[in-house]
Scaffold this motif. Structure first.
Motif, PDB file in Angstrom:
ATOM      1  N   THR A 159      -1.321  -3.053  -8.026  1.00 34.75           N
ATOM      2  CA  THR A 159      -1.314  -1.771  -8.731  1.00 34.75           C
ATOM      3  C   THR A 159       0.103  -1.203  -8.726  1.00 34.75           C
ATOM      4  O   THR A 159       0.917  -1.524  -7.844  1.00 34.75           O
TER       5      THR A 159
ATOM      6  N   GLY B 229      -4.663   0.570  -3.034  1.00 36.52           N
ATOM      7  CA  GLY B 229      -4.376   0.113  -4.385  1.00 36.52           C
ATOM      8  C   GLY B 229      -5.153  -1.182  -4.567  1.00 36.52           C
ATOM      9  O   GLY B 229      -6.377  -1.215  -4.406  1.00 36.52           O
ATOM     10  N   GLY B 230      -4.423  -2.268  -4.833  1.00 32.38           N
ATOM     11  CA  GLY B 230      -5.092  -3.559  -4.998  1.00 32.38           C
ATOM     12  C   GLY B 230      -5.546  -4.156  -3.676  1.00 32.38           C
ATOM     13  O   GLY B 230      -6.239  -5.158  -3.650  1.00 32.38           O
ATOM     14  N   ARG B 231      -5.155  -3.554  -2.545  1.00 32.92           N
ATOM     15  CA  ARG B 231      -5.484  -4.023  -1.193  1.00 32.92           C
ATOM     16  C   ARG B 231      -4.950  -5.421  -0.910  1.00 32.92           C
ATOM     17  O   ARG B 231      -5.599  -6.223  -0.258  1.00 32.92           O
ATOM     18  N   PHE B 232      -3.763  -5.716  -1.426  1.00 31.90           N
ATOM     19  CA  PHE B 232      -3.164  -7.019  -1.139  1.00 31.90           C
ATOM     20  C   PHE B 232      -2.213  -6.961   0.057  1.00 31.90           C
ATOM     21  O   PHE B 232      -1.687  -7.987   0.459  1.00 31.90           O
ATOM     22  N   SER B 233      -1.949  -5.762   0.572  1.00 32.26           N
ATOM     23  CA  SER B 233      -1.155  -5.723   1.803  1.00 32.26           C
ATOM     24  C   SER B 233      -2.033  -6.337   2.901  1.00 32.26           C
ATOM     25  O   SER B 233      -3.256  -6.381   2.764  1.00 32.26           O
TER      26      SER B 233
ATOM     27  N   ILE C  29       0.560   8.924  -4.798  1.00 33.66           N
ATOM     28  CA  ILE C  29       1.283   8.804  -6.069  1.00 33.66           C
ATOM     29  C   ILE C  29       0.206   8.639  -7.145  1.00 33.66           C
ATOM     30  O   ILE C  29      -0.609   7.707  -7.069  1.00 33.66           O
TER      31      ILE C  29
ATOM     32  N   SER D 239       4.627   2.161  -3.363  1.00 36.94           N
ATOM     33  CA  SER D 239       4.598   2.568  -1.964  1.00 36.94           C
ATOM     34  C   SER D 239       5.203   1.521  -1.055  1.00 36.94           C
ATOM     35  O   SER D 239       5.556   1.807   0.084  1.00 36.94           O
TER      36      SER D 239
ATOM     37  N   HIS E 199       9.673  -6.162  -4.836  1.00 40.26           N
ATOM     38  CA  HIS E 199      10.719  -6.833  -5.620  1.00 40.26           C
ATOM     39  C   HIS E 199      10.112  -8.095  -6.224  1.00 40.26           C
ATOM     40  O   HIS E 199       8.993  -8.487  -5.865  1.00 40.26           O
TER      41      HIS E 199
ATOM     42  N   TYR F 240       9.615  -7.289   6.277  1.00 49.12           N
ATOM     43  CA  TYR F 240       8.862  -6.558   5.258  1.00 49.12           C
ATOM     44  C   TYR F 240       7.618  -5.929   5.881  1.00 49.12           C
ATOM     45  O   TYR F 240       6.930  -6.576   6.698  1.00 49.12           O
TER      46      TYR F 240
ATOM     47  N   TYR G 159       2.932  -6.690   5.497  1.00 50.43           N
ATOM     48  CA  TYR G 159       2.203  -7.819   6.074  1.00 50.43           C
ATOM     49  C   TYR G 159       1.675  -7.467   7.467  1.00 50.43           C
ATOM     50  O   TYR G 159       1.678  -6.296   7.842  1.00 50.43           O
TER      51      TYR G 159
ATOM     52  N   ILE H 136      -4.975   5.460   1.476  1.00 49.51           N
ATOM     53  CA  ILE H 136      -4.918   5.189   0.037  1.00 49.51           C
ATOM     54  C   ILE H 136      -4.945   3.682  -0.184  1.00 49.51           C
ATOM     55  O   ILE H 136      -4.188   2.940   0.446  1.00 49.51           O
TER      56      ILE H 136
ATOM     57  N   GLN I  73      -2.722  -1.616   5.958  1.00 43.44           N
ATOM     58  CA  GLN I  73      -1.895  -0.521   5.435  1.00 43.44           C
ATOM     59  C   GLN I  73      -2.680   0.424   4.535  1.00 43.44           C
ATOM     60  O   GLN I  73      -2.190   1.496   4.193  1.00 43.44           O
TER      61      GLN I  73
ATOM     62  N   GLN J 298       6.326  -7.913  -8.759  1.00 39.25           N
ATOM     63  CA  GLN J 298       6.178  -9.091  -7.907  1.00 39.25           C
ATOM     64  C   GLN J 298       5.968 -10.348  -8.760  1.00 39.25           C
ATOM     65  O   GLN J 298       5.908 -10.280  -9.983  1.00 39.25           O
TER      66      GLN J 298
HETATM   67  C1  LIG Z   1      -0.203 -13.359  -2.914  1.00 38.25           C
HETATM   68  C2  LIG Z   1       0.776 -12.244  -2.706  1.00 38.25           C
HETATM   69  C3  LIG Z   1       2.001 -12.304  -3.317  1.00 38.25           C
HETATM   70  C4  LIG Z   1       2.945 -11.279  -3.118  1.00 38.25           C
HETATM   71  N1  LIG Z   1       4.139 -11.360  -3.745  1.00 38.25           N
HETATM   72  C5  LIG Z   1       5.046 -10.376  -3.558  1.00 38.25           C
HETATM   73  C6  LIG Z   1       6.299 -10.400  -4.218  1.00 38.25           C
HETATM   74  O1  LIG Z   1       6.605 -11.319  -4.991  1.00 38.25           O
HETATM   75  N2  LIG Z   1       7.168  -9.384  -3.992  1.00 38.25           N
HETATM   76  C7  LIG Z   1       6.866  -8.339  -3.161  1.00 38.25           C
HETATM   77  O2  LIG Z   1       7.698  -7.449  -3.007  1.00 38.25           O
HETATM   78  N3  LIG Z   1       5.667  -8.269  -2.551  1.00 38.25           N
HETATM   79  C8  LIG Z   1       4.762  -9.257  -2.723  1.00 38.25           C
HETATM   80  N4  LIG Z   1       3.557  -9.179  -2.098  1.00 38.25           N
HETATM   81  C9  LIG Z   1       3.223  -7.982  -1.299  1.00 38.25           C
HETATM   82  C10 LIG Z   1       2.617  -6.936  -2.236  1.00 38.25           C
HETATM   83  O3  LIG Z   1       3.563  -6.545  -3.169  1.00 38.25           O
HETATM   84  C11 LIG Z   1       2.161  -5.703  -1.464  1.00 38.25           C
HETATM   85  O4  LIG Z   1       1.155  -6.054  -0.556  1.00 38.25           O
HETATM   86  C12 LIG Z   1       1.682  -4.582  -2.390  1.00 38.25           C
HETATM   87  O5  LIG Z   1       1.374  -3.461  -1.633  1.00 38.25           O
HETATM   88  C13 LIG Z   1       0.455  -4.936  -3.096  1.00 38.25           C
HETATM   89  O6  LIG Z   1       0.075  -3.896  -3.981  1.00 38.25           O
HETATM   90  P1  LIG Z   1      -1.397  -3.317  -3.892  1.00 38.25           P
HETATM   91  O7  LIG Z   1      -1.711  -2.616  -5.152  1.00 38.25           O
HETATM   92  O8  LIG Z   1      -2.333  -4.376  -3.464  1.00 38.25           O
HETATM   93  O9  LIG Z   1      -1.188  -2.226  -2.720  1.00 38.25           O
HETATM   94  P2  LIG Z   1      -2.112  -1.952  -1.445  1.00 38.25           P
HETATM   95  O10 LIG Z   1      -2.054  -3.126  -0.551  1.00 38.25           O
HETATM   96  O11 LIG Z   1      -3.445  -1.494  -1.861  1.00 38.25           O
HETATM   97  O12 LIG Z   1      -1.321  -0.733  -0.787  1.00 38.25           O
HETATM   98  C14 LIG Z   1      -0.077  -0.922  -0.197  1.00 38.25           C
HETATM   99  C15 LIG Z   1       0.404   0.385   0.434  1.00 38.25           C
HETATM  100  O13 LIG Z   1       0.596   1.340  -0.577  1.00 38.25           O
HETATM  101  C16 LIG Z   1      -0.190   2.505  -0.340  1.00 38.25           C
HETATM  102  N5  LIG Z   1      -0.656   2.960  -1.643  1.00 38.25           N
HETATM  103  C17 LIG Z   1      -1.388   2.259  -2.552  1.00 38.25           C
HETATM  104  N6  LIG Z   1      -1.541   2.999  -3.667  1.00 38.25           N
HETATM  105  C18 LIG Z   1      -0.915   4.174  -3.438  1.00 38.25           C
HETATM  106  C19 LIG Z   1      -0.743   5.353  -4.203  1.00 38.25           C
HETATM  107  N7  LIG Z   1      -1.227   5.462  -5.436  1.00 38.25           N
HETATM  108  N8  LIG Z   1      -0.061   6.381  -3.663  1.00 38.25           N
HETATM  109  C20 LIG Z   1       0.461   6.291  -2.423  1.00 38.25           C
HETATM  110  N9  LIG Z   1       0.316   5.202  -1.651  1.00 38.25           N
HETATM  111  C21 LIG Z   1      -0.356   4.161  -2.154  1.00 38.25           C
HETATM  112  C22 LIG Z   1      -1.291   2.045   0.555  1.00 38.25           C
HETATM  113  O14 LIG Z   1      -1.791   3.101   1.340  1.00 38.25           O
HETATM  114  C23 LIG Z   1      -0.596   1.002   1.400  1.00 38.25           C
HETATM  115  O15 LIG Z   1       0.080   1.599   2.458  1.00 38.25           O
HETATM  116  C24 LIG Z   1       2.619 -10.173  -2.282  1.00 38.25           C
HETATM  117  C25 LIG Z   1       1.367 -10.118  -1.671  1.00 38.25           C
HETATM  118  C26 LIG Z   1       0.445 -11.133  -1.880  1.00 38.25           C
HETATM  119  C27 LIG Z   1      -0.892 -11.050  -1.204  1.00 38.25           C
END
Ligand SMILES: Cc1cc2nc3c(=O)[nH]c(=O)nc-3n(C[C@H](O)[C@H](O)[C@H](O)COP(=O)(O)OP(=O)(O)OC[C@H]3O[C@@H](n4cnc5c(N)ncnc54)[C@H](O)[C@@H]3O)c2cc1C
Length: 820
Positions: free
Chosen positions: A132, A65-69, A192, A138, A142, A420, A423, A63, A73, A126
């Motif tokens: 997303t 989302g924004g792919r910022f992990s 989710i 997921s 925080h 965490y 990463y 799955i 992941q 965040q």
């Molecule tokens: C520049 C930067 C700043 C950040 N700052 C913070 C911060 O201040 N605080 C903090 O806590 N984190 C922070 N992060 C980490 C960030 O919150 C996580 O990487 C978070 O997952 C990003 O959300 P995403 O939508 O990109 O999720 P994704 O990276 O796309 O997904 C993350 C995980 O969630 C799963 N997932 C995604 N969508 C769903 C769904 N709908 N149902 C079930 N599983 C799903 C994915 O399979 C994956 O395992 C930061 C990251 C970056 C790159």
């Protein structure tokens, strides 16, 4: 030959080459160091589509989302990736109850735009608004909020699609174990699809910032921040190096008029000032000191009053560097109980300084305890340490990061803390379990909800012991094989039956000559890959442009030598190779002539330095190679590269002449390629037929157990003698699938009806092929790496497993298997 016919053949030739690897897709994250080839990406716009995909897809599902992990992941090889970003609607909103229900692909930013007019804010999120809701849930994220902790604290309920396609609601009272498992569960339990969040008031906040010794910070936090309900945001940046001074910054509720009128940061903002500042701090000599003594005092000077939503609506663009090719910017985070703050900082300082880590910032945040998620990172009240640093992207540099990351994890867990999970995945399994002591409960729940391990990604591939990892234990096959023995021929009577069946299978047989003839086409993927690698560390003028052209035609001659007389002459194919080879020759000769004259002169003016444009060119070369491994080359957007070149590199700067020479040369190159690509794309619509998407193979010893985790491998038919007809993916994935199946004990009898297949391997220049099965039919040096050579091995299909395992045992790289 008429001009029209020639143009048609030119287009058909180029397109056939371009289509070599088009069936899979590469997904990556923001660091650009985790490319993963998935089977397919589905972009659902309704919950029903998610339910159907999960229910019907036979292989792994990941799955995104924004792919910022930052560690894979969101994907695993061969998975169906569900990209949630278009399932992004607002389902319900109540101003009175201060509550919003959203689809999980929505970003915080979109939620903010919806609720801001009602003077409401997201309660916990965040520091940036691009993420997303589903990805944030997921990970159980925080922010910088005081009096708050993990995101779960603001969630009223979620709706999840489970592995069997059931759609369930979960809250602290209903299906509580799913609620506390899926939040923070990294997509391992289900998708989710919806969530209901509590909201907070959008208030005006005033910034206050002060510098203090680290030793004074904990007491300052206890007396002035903790429990102060008027403090909305707070964090403290530790200045790296001595790690003994912090800048503590709070945003405190106020009735003063705002000094920033905007209620949200405008979406098109470029953040050029912030990015320039980042560049100065991270790249300039003395940048860290400049930040502490000059930039920060200017930045934090003066009154600033803004809306809470403004401060919560930053875009991650703010942190984006010009290029992530040779180095990238990465985050890590550690949590320790509040009273262990100084101990952890001391350990962190020692580890980071000993390993000379290029730390840009460490930000301290605070979180209240988690209410009960299974993978909680805040088991008690904690301080979080967000580490932002720069690292190289080479394998050696990544390994080095792994070493000190594990030391930091040990330092945090020794103090009762955690690290965490979104990463890079460097922790050992023991470290993962020390940081997440309830992992077994999570895995037990996963076994119940997802017994076939449908939901997978790199995180769970690493730590969920039930899932066979990418290199499963090999069956007790002889190691360091010299004989690479063949499988025994099938009983003639059974063989006859099988042949009769296969004779009727459409597309089973492919021309064996093709395994050789496709080698020159693949060189047009391998050479750009070599070029991209070369540009990372060496100047463009030194690439062996002319030698690569010569070598291309030498390989073509070799292939003619091998096939002529043995197979009927394939005029069409030879002509196609002539066309694509001529095009490569023209491009390389032009580039070679330019780079060895004008380019070299400009290079000398810059000495050993690489300009931003050199780095950018290396970046684009790598992007191009990643792209053409899975997509037709003419789909690559050179126009976008051209635009990025002018937007992301400065007009002025060091080595001005070289800088402008590169700008102009690259602009000309991208422009010509964009036009040429467009031409070929248009021609392709008229000339190109559908390529076969799979390849069929007859194999023995293919029990269901060996295949259950194999994406894109399908058993089409099982025969009475235990043989099976398998459908395999093509191109790069074909090589990977055959290798994995061989290591799981599968033995091939025929591939596409053929008894021999060509493979190439990159081996040390001094190595001689010493296996009894197979023979080297071509051997040529690697042009940019004199220590290695490429060998092309003619392999009997019946011995293929043995040859692959033997090469792997000797750590030799199998470059490609040519699937006809
Ligand atoms: C520049 C930067 C700043 C950040 N700052 C913070 C911060 O201040 N605080 C903090 O806590 N984190 C922070 N992060 C980490 C960030 O919150 C996580 O990487 C978070 O997952 C990003 O959300 P995403 O939508 O990109 O999720 P994704 O990276 O796309 O997904 C993350 C995980 O969630 C799963 N997932 C995604 N969508 C769903 C769904 N709908 N149902 C079930 N599983 C799903 C994915 O399979 C994956 O395992 C930061 C990251 C970056 C790159």
């Amino acid at each position: 030959m008429g001009n029209a016919r020639f143009a048609f053949l030119l287009a058909a030739g180029l397109l056939q080459w371009a289509a070599l690897a088009r069936s899979a897709m590469v997904v990556d994250d923001v660091t650009r160091i985790n490319p993963i080839v998935v089977d397919r990406v589905l972009v659902p716009t309704t919950i029903d589509e998610v339910v159907e995909a999960v229910r019907l897809h036979p292989g792994p599902v990941s799955i995104g989302g924004g792919r910022f992990s930052q560690g894979g992941q969101t994907a695993t090889e061969g998975a169906l990736q569900i990209d949630m970003r278009r399932l992004d609607g607002v389902v319900a909103f109540s101003e009175e109850r201060k509550e919003i229900t959203v689809q999980a692909g929505i970003t915080w930013r979109k939620i903010q735009s919806t609720i801001d007019p009602y003077d409401l804010s997201v309660q916990i999120m965040q520091s940036y608004a691009n993420f997303t809701a589903g990805g944030s849930l997921s990970v159980n994220v925080h922010g910088r909020y005081i009096g708050q902790g993990p995101l779960v604290q603001s969630v009223r309920s979620i709706r999840v699609v489970l592995a069997d396609g059931r759609l369930v609601r979960a809250s602290p009272k209903e299906n509580a174990e799913i609620f506390y498992g899926a939040i923070g569960g990294y997509g391992g339990l289900g998708v989710i699809v919806e969530a209901t969040f509590a909201l907070a008031d959008n208030v005006r906040v005033e910034r206050r910032s002060e510098v203090m010794p680290l030793s004074a910070y904990r007491e300052y936090f206890r007396a002035s921040i903790r429990g102060h309900h008027d403090v909305i945001f707070h964090n403290a940046d530790i200045y790296p190096g001595a790690f003994d001074t912090v800048r503590a910054t709070s945003y405190v509720r106020t009735d003063k008029p705002v000094t920033i009128e905007d209620r949200l940061i405008p979406e098109g903002r470029t953040y050029w000032g912030d990015r320039l500042g980042m560049r100065v701090v991270s790249d300039w000599p003395g940048g860290r000191a400049l930040r502490r003594y000059v930039l920060d005092p200017i930045l934090f000077h003066g009154e600033r009053v803004e809306w809470r939503n403004y401060e919560a609506s930053y875009d991650v663009k703010e942190l984006e560097p010009v290029s992530r090719r040779t180095s990238t910017y990465v985050l890590q985070e550690y949590f320790v109980p509040v009273d262990r703050l100084e101990e952890f900082v001391r350990a962190m300082q020692e580890i980071l300084n000993r390993h000379r880590v290029d730390t840009i910032n460490v930000s301290i945040r605070h979180a209240t305890p988690d209410p009960g998620t299974l993978l909680a990172w805040a088991r008690t009240e904690v301080f979080a340490f967000v580490h932002y640093y720069k690292q190289g992207t080479s394998d050696a540099e990544r390994r080095e990061v792994g070493v000190w990351t594990r030391e930091l994890i040990d330092a945090a867990t020794a103090l009762g803390g955690a690290y965490y999970l979104p990463y890079q995945i460097h922790a050992t399994e023991a470290q993962f379990r020390a940081a997440y002591p309830r992992a077994d409960e999570y895995f037990a729940l996963k076994r119940r909800l997802d017994p076939t391990d449908k939901f997978r990604n790199k995180l769970w591939d690493a730590y969920d012991r039930h899932v066979p990892g990418p290199s499963p234990a090999r069956p007790a096959a002889p190691r360091l094989l010299r004989t690479a023995s063949a499988i025994a021929p099938a009983d003639p009577a059974v063989r006859e039956q099988i042949e009769a069946f296969l004779g009727g299978v459409a597309g089973y047989r492919r021309d064996e000559a093709q395994t050789y003839l496709t080698l020159p086409e693949w060189l047009l993927v391998f050479y750009p890959a070599e070029y991209a690698r070369f540009l990372k560390s060496r100047p463009a003028s030194q690439f062996p442009y002319f030698a690569s052209v010569r070598q291309f035609w030498d390989y073509d001659r070799d292939v003619c030598r091998i096939t002529t007389g043995k197979y009927p002459f394939n005029w069409g194919y030879h002509l196609m190779v002539l066309v694509i080879g001529s095009s490569y020759t023209a491009e390389s000769c032009l580039k070679g002539a330019y780079e060895s004259t004008v380019g070299r002169m400009a290079e000398r003016l810059a000495g050993a330095a690489m300009t931003q444009e050199d780095v950018f060119a290396a970046d684009v070369a790598q992007e191009y190679v990643d792209f053409i491994r899975t997509e037709p080359w003419y789909e690559f957007s050179f126009l976008r590269s051209l635009k990025q070149l002018w937007a992301e590199t400065d007009l002025f700067g060091p080595h001005l002449l070289r800088k402008w020479e590169r700008k102009l040369a690259l602009s000309a190159e991208y422009l010509v390629k964009a036009q040429y690509g467009l031409l070929i794309k248009i021609a392709s619509k008229a000339a190109y037929g559908n390529e076969a998407t799979g390849i069929l193979a007859l194999a023995d010893n293919a029990p269901a157990g060996a295949l259950e985790h194999e994406a894109r491998v399908e058993v089409r038919r099982r025969f009475a003698n235990g043989s099976a007809l398998l459908s395999l993916p093509r191109y790069d994935e074909f090589r990977d699938a055959v290798r994995r199946l061989a290591s799981r004990g599968v033995r091939f009898r025929e591939i596409a009806g053929n008894g021999e297949i060509l493979m190439t391997a990159i081996v040390p220049a001094a190595w001689s092929y010493d296996l009894e099965a197979g023979s080297v039919v071509i051997e040529r040096p690697m042009l940019t790496d004199p220590g290695h050579k490429r060998i092309a091995v003619r392999a009997p299909v019946a011995s293929l497993h043995g040859i692959l395992l033997a090469l792997e045992d000797r750590n030799l790289e199998v470059e490609h298997l040519y699937d006809y």
